[in-house]
Design a protein around this motif. Structure first.
Motif, PDB file in Angstrom:
ATOM      1  N   THR A  11     -10.164 -10.587  40.043  1.00 56.61           N
ATOM      2  CA  THR A  11     -10.607  -9.332  39.116  1.00 56.61           C
ATOM      3  C   THR A  11     -12.043  -8.853  39.526  1.00 56.61           C
ATOM      4  O   THR A  11     -12.850  -9.556  39.687  1.00 56.61           O
ATOM      5  N   GLN A  17     -17.027   2.143  32.930  1.00 56.18           N
ATOM      6  CA  GLN A  17     -16.173   3.365  32.448  1.00 56.18           C
ATOM      7  C   GLN A  17     -15.177   3.894  33.382  1.00 56.18           C
ATOM      8  O   GLN A  17     -16.795   5.587  33.868  1.00 56.18           O
ATOM      9  N   THR A  20     -10.256   9.134  35.173  1.00 56.33           N
ATOM     10  CA  THR A  20      -9.240   9.273  36.054  1.00 56.33           C
ATOM     11  C   THR A  20      -8.505  10.781  34.665  1.00 56.33           C
ATOM     12  O   THR A  20      -8.074  10.206  33.950  1.00 56.33           O
ATOM     13  N   LEU A  25     -10.656   3.500  33.525  1.00 53.32           N
ATOM     14  CA  LEU A  25     -10.034   2.078  34.110  1.00 53.32           C
ATOM     15  C   LEU A  25     -11.479   0.823  34.102  1.00 53.32           C
ATOM     16  O   LEU A  25     -12.691   1.690  34.044  1.00 53.32           O
ATOM     17  N   THR A  26     -11.290   0.058  33.352  1.00 49.66           N
ATOM     18  CA  THR A  26     -13.188  -0.260  32.961  1.00 49.66           C
ATOM     19  C   THR A  26     -12.592  -2.401  34.187  1.00 49.66           C
ATOM     20  O   THR A  26     -13.039  -2.746  33.781  1.00 49.66           O
ATOM     21  N   GLN A  27     -11.361  -2.690  34.478  1.00 47.86           N
ATOM     22  CA  GLN A  27     -11.518  -3.638  36.005  1.00 47.86           C
ATOM     23  C   GLN A  27     -10.439  -3.531  36.881  1.00 47.86           C
ATOM     24  O   GLN A  27      -9.400  -2.506  36.196  1.00 47.86           O
ATOM     25  N   LYS A  28     -10.115  -3.896  37.950  1.00 46.14           N
ATOM     26  CA  LYS A  28      -8.788  -3.778  38.760  1.00 46.14           C
ATOM     27  C   LYS A  28      -8.697  -5.139  39.501  1.00 46.14           C
ATOM     28  O   LYS A  28      -9.817  -5.550  39.628  1.00 46.14           O
ATOM     29  N   LEU A  52      -2.753  -0.007  43.268  1.00 47.05           N
ATOM     30  CA  LEU A  52      -3.234   0.930  42.209  1.00 47.05           C
ATOM     31  C   LEU A  52      -2.731   1.621  40.998  1.00 47.05           C
ATOM     32  O   LEU A  52      -1.924   1.425  40.924  1.00 47.05           O
ATOM     33  N   PRO A  53      -3.449   0.842  39.981  1.00 47.25           N
ATOM     34  CA  PRO A  53      -2.647   0.504  38.749  1.00 47.25           C
ATOM     35  C   PRO A  53      -2.099   2.074  38.212  1.00 47.25           C
ATOM     36  O   PRO A  53      -2.901   2.913  38.357  1.00 47.25           O
ATOM     37  N   ASP A  59       3.077  -0.791  41.893  1.00 46.31           N
ATOM     38  CA  ASP A  59       2.293  -1.982  40.999  1.00 46.31           C
ATOM     39  C   ASP A  59       2.944  -2.178  39.717  1.00 46.31           C
ATOM     40  O   ASP A  59       4.171  -1.283  38.523  1.00 46.31           O
TER      41      ASP A  59
END
Length: 366
Positions: A11, A17, A20, A25-28, A52-53, A59
């Motif tokens: 992660t 932040q 988009t 997004l804060t994490q991926k 990509l979420p 996803d």
């Protein structure tokens, strides 16, 4: 001994932040791949599967379970890999609906075949002789925050800026573009914008006309993907050159790729190998685009430095003069240290620098 593949999730945490049109997004999470062969001790091929979420075809809530099935099949097949059978292995092993998995496994296999030195593609770039011209990305945020990002990118030597539009008030977004243009004309600073499909059939024409006043290079995906008649119209009449992005996602058949581009005939397409199914699929898009005289550039999709490195090295093999969309490890607090660095708006690779690879055992996951 045959090849063996293992994976492990990792992660990544954003420093700030990332806004988009699909949210903040804060994490991926990415799944890191390692390929080895006991007959070649010390040779390890690394890749990254990074759906990509909210955008990737894969996803999926059960992505890891499906990736585990692919890895188990891989290990059961007693595979050896060579340049001539790489595509065959990928076609037979990885379902089309798992494009990021295919990209990660393809990267690891290419790395392994090239000696496990994190050079899946060799070029003057991977030898440290040349850099790749990039655009500086301006994330969505408040008016003041986006202006601050513009100043930062200009101070870093970027001559092409790409700004996300469609999330905050459109008039404010235009004010930011107007501010940049009041200081720099189109011969000094190139401006790109990315709507991520945020405009509607009702407002897209008026918004494109408003944006045209700022001498923009292009606009990515002005309306949501799948509206082919509308997009074909926009590609033909828009006062700002249209670049397709999300429109390409999920199209894996060669004939489908050709039919899409032939119908829409965009001035540009934007290629994200992680979302398109890897480098073989990306090369098909490039071949078709070149035949149809459509320009293109390549963009990363929030990968760690492991995935970004492979995409950058692949990009460098084409010597495309357009600025590319290759982000760097600056996005994350816990990225892997790598030979990649930015200087004067270019991405460079320092081959004698040390790679930091995951410090945990891959053997826990098969």
């Amino acid at each position: 001994m045959p090849l063996k593949i293992v994976y492990k999730p990792y992660t990544l945490h954003f420093r700030k932040q990332a806004g988009t049109s699909r949210g903040v997004l804060t994490q991926k999470t990415s799944w890191l791949i390692k390929i080895t062969d006991t007959e070649k001790p010390g040779v390890e091929g690394y890749g990254e599967c990074g759906p990509l979420p909210g955008l990737s075809v894969d996803d999926l809530p059960d992505f890891e379970a499906q990736l585990a099935d692919v890895c188990e099949t891989f290990n059961d097949l007693d595979l050896d890999v060579f340049p001539f059978n790489l595509g065959i292995i990928l076609d037979q092993l990885v379902p089309q609906h798992l494009p990021s998995a295919r990209c990660g496994i393809e990267t690891a296999l290419l790395d392994f075949m090239n000696g496990g030195r994190r050079t899946p593609f060799k070029s003057a770039f991977s030898k440290g002789h040349t850099g790749i011209l990039m655009n500086g990305l301006i994330w969505m945020g408040s008016y003041d925050n986006m202006l601050e990002q513009v100043e930062e990118k200009l101070s870093q030597g970027f001559t092409t800026l790409k700004m996300k539009v469609g999330a905050i008030d459109f008039d404010k977004e235009c004010r930011i573009l107007e501010t940049v243009r009041s200081r720099f004309d189109k011969d000094s600073i190139t401006l790109r914008v990315d709507a991520n499909g945020a405009f509607t059939p009702e407002n897209v024409h008026s918004r494109l006309n408003a944006l045209a006043k700022f001498d923009l290079h292009s606009i990515e995906q002005p309306v949501k993907a799948g509206q082919h008649d509308l997009m074909a119209e926009l590609c033909g009449v828009s006062p700002v050159a249209v670049a397709l992005d999300e429109e390409l996602i999920g199209v894996f058949d060669y004939r489908g790729k050709f039919a899409l581009l032939k119908k829409l005939m965009p001035p540009f397409i934007i290629l994200k190998p992680t979302l398109l199914g890897g480098f073989g699929h990306t090369s098909e898009w490039i071949e078709i685009a070149n035949r149809l005289k459509i320009d293109w550039w390549i963009t990363s999709a929030l990968e760690s430095n492991i995935g970004l490195n492979a995409i950058a090295q692949y990009t460098a093999t084409f010597q495309n003069a357009l600025p590319q969309g290759l982000g760097t490890g600056q996005l994350y607090t816990n990225n892997f240290e790598s030979p990649l660095y930015i200087e004067n708006g270019h991405l460079y690779y320092q081959p004698d620098a040390v790679w930091e690879l995951p410090d945990y055992s891959f053997s826990e996951q098969v």
